[in-house]
Write a protein that holds these residues in place. Structure first.
Motif, PDB file in Angstrom:
ATOM      1  N   ARG A   1       0.778  -1.224  -0.008  1.00  0.00           N
ATOM      2  CA  ARG A   1       0.198   0.067  -0.003  1.00  0.00           C
ATOM      3  C   ARG A   1       0.802   1.408  -0.084  1.00  0.00           C
TER       4      ARG A   1
ATOM      5  N   ASN B   1     -15.081  -7.889 -10.669  1.00  0.00           N
ATOM      6  CA  ASN B   1     -16.092  -7.143 -10.166  1.00  0.00           C
ATOM      7  C   ASN B   1     -17.002  -6.171 -11.121  1.00  0.00           C
TER       8      ASN B   1
ATOM      9  N   ARG C   1      -6.363  -3.489 -10.842  1.00  0.00           N
ATOM     10  CA  ARG C   1      -5.735  -2.663  -9.792  1.00  0.00           C
ATOM     11  C   ARG C   1      -6.406  -2.764  -8.389  1.00  0.00           C
ATOM     12  N   ALA C   2      -7.777  -2.349  -8.474  1.00  0.00           N
ATOM     13  CA  ALA C   2      -8.554  -2.275  -7.288  1.00  0.00           C
ATOM     14  C   ALA C   2      -8.610  -3.730  -6.626  1.00  0.00           C
ATOM     15  N   LEU C   3      -8.994  -4.745  -7.552  1.00  0.00           N
ATOM     16  CA  LEU C   3      -8.798  -6.027  -6.937  1.00  0.00           C
ATOM     17  C   LEU C   3      -7.483  -6.242  -6.305  1.00  0.00           C
TER      18      LEU C   3
ATOM     19  N   LEU D   1      -5.476  -4.184  -4.936  1.00  0.00           N
ATOM     20  CA  LEU D   1      -5.362  -3.401  -3.533  1.00  0.00           C
ATOM     21  C   LEU D   1      -6.179  -3.883  -2.468  1.00  0.00           C
ATOM     22  N   GLN D   2      -7.382  -4.551  -3.283  1.00  0.00           N
ATOM     23  CA  GLN D   2      -8.358  -5.091  -1.979  1.00  0.00           C
ATOM     24  C   GLN D   2      -7.843  -6.309  -1.549  1.00  0.00           C
ATOM     25  N   VAL D   3      -7.026  -6.924  -2.097  1.00  0.00           N
ATOM     26  CA  VAL D   3      -6.526  -8.351  -1.606  1.00  0.00           C
ATOM     27  C   VAL D   3      -5.435  -7.694  -0.567  1.00  0.00           C
TER      28      VAL D   3
ATOM     29  N   GLU E   1      -5.111  -5.224   1.055  1.00  0.00           N
ATOM     30  CA  GLU E   1      -5.789  -4.620   2.346  1.00  0.00           C
ATOM     31  C   GLU E   1      -6.477  -5.834   3.109  1.00  0.00           C
ATOM     32  N   ASN E   2      -7.106  -6.607   2.509  1.00  0.00           N
ATOM     33  CA  ASN E   2      -7.588  -7.942   3.416  1.00  0.00           C
ATOM     34  C   ASN E   2      -6.491  -8.898   3.874  1.00  0.00           C
TER      35      ASN E   2
END
Ligand code: PAF
Length: 312
Positions: free
Chosen positions: A206, A234, A243-245, A247-249, A251-252
């Motif tokens: 991040r 999504n 990129r959003a996916l 960054l989501q992974v 984060e999770n």
């Protein structure tokens, strides 16, 4: 009749499967070396459970006769899957369904092509890690999807998904397993090599210092996904959705040590061939840029080559 499952590869997912299926099915857990029969499972709620599992070595298996299993689950690392199947192929009928639990997209197409019986592929986000020879920690619950690459074994995938769901996995039979495997591979390619090379936990990605590299990887990966006919995640569009996916992974799983970093720290071969290999091959096939992915692959290969040098 009780369904019998052979689980080939007593790693974290293999042992989690064995613990989960044992109360309801005949389970045989097979490894190259002997494993204690008494095995411990720590549940996501922190409860400790022990079970006597039926453990065998490949050599023991070959020296006795056995009733053929209903399913063989191959739960080795990606690059060991073909050899693992080879090691038991003499003792099972060639019609025995195989279930491949590997990351990436290396073992799945190869085994689907050569094995005469049905080959199912599973992808799971169950989190588990080993705590030595007799323990596995089920760190977090996830979802499991099952299907075959040519969509010829829907009923079998459905039956297995039901069994696994009864065993505590949230499993669903799907007709788009190829897309799901590539989607997971895309995320793995953006996270695993970078964190392994830099020795950092996923959450570090991040930081601004990594933004440019993540963007460059995702750019190549997104173009390859499009060429492979894999929809952006999504319902989003192109590179931004990938990129959003990622960054989501990130984060999770911020606190996780990714599997490739764990391999590098333990000086084991990584799954680069199964994760970066298919992407590079696809880019070459479609005439797309892959310089960033190739550089990651080269750097990881150099790191692996250094294991033996610094050990001597
Ligand atoms: O390989 C892993 O560790 C995981 O697939 C992922 C998504 C990189 C999270 O750690």
């Amino acid at each position: 009749m009780t369904t019998s499952h052979w689980i080939l590869g007593p790693g974290a997912i293999g042992r989690l499967l064995a613990h989960s299926l044992s109360p309801m099915a005949a389970v045989t857990l097979i490894g190259r070396r002997a494993l204690a029969e008494q095995q411990w499972l720590t549940t996501p709620e922190g409860e400790q459970k022990s079970q006597l599992l039926n453990t065998f070595t490949v050599a023991q298996l070959a020296s006795e006769t056995h009733a053929p299993p209903a399913f063989v689950h191959i739960t080795t690392k990606a690059m060991a899957a073909e050899a693992a199947l080879e090691s038991i192929s003499e003792v099972i009928p060639s019609t025995t369904p195989q279930v491949l639990w590997q990351n990436g997209f290396l073992a799945q197409p190869r085994i689907t092509q050569v094995w005469p019986g049905p080959v199912l592929c599973a992808t799971t986000s169950e989190g588990a890690y080993l705590t030595g020879d007799d323990g596995v920690v089920h760190a977090g619950r996830g979802a499991t999807f099952i299907g075959d690459l040519n969509n010829q074994h829907g009923a079998l995938a459905e039956a297995l998904a039901q069994t696994l769901t009864q065993a505590g996995f949230a499993a669903t039979a799907v007709d788009d397993i190829r897309s799901r495997l590539w989607q997971k591979l895309a995320v793995n390619a953006a996270i695993n090599p970078l964190v392994a090379l830099h020795g950092v936990r996923n959450g570090e990605l991040r930081e601004a210092a990594y933004a440019g590299r993540v963007k460059a990887i995702v750019k190549e990966v997104a173009a390859i996904m499009q060429a492979e006919g894999i929809q952006p995640p999504n319902g989003g569009h192109g590179e931004d959705a990938w990129r959003a996916l990622v960054l989501q992974v990130v984060e999770n799983t911020a606190n996780n040590k990714a599997s490739m970093l764990q391999d590098v720290e333990a000086r084991r071969p990584t799954e680069r061939e199964a994760i970066l290999g298919p992407l590079i091959e696809s880019a070459q096939h479609h005439g797309l840029p892959y310089g960033v992915l190739q550089a990651l692959d080269d750097d990881i290969a150099a790191l692996e080559a250094g294991y033996s040098e610094s050990a001597t």
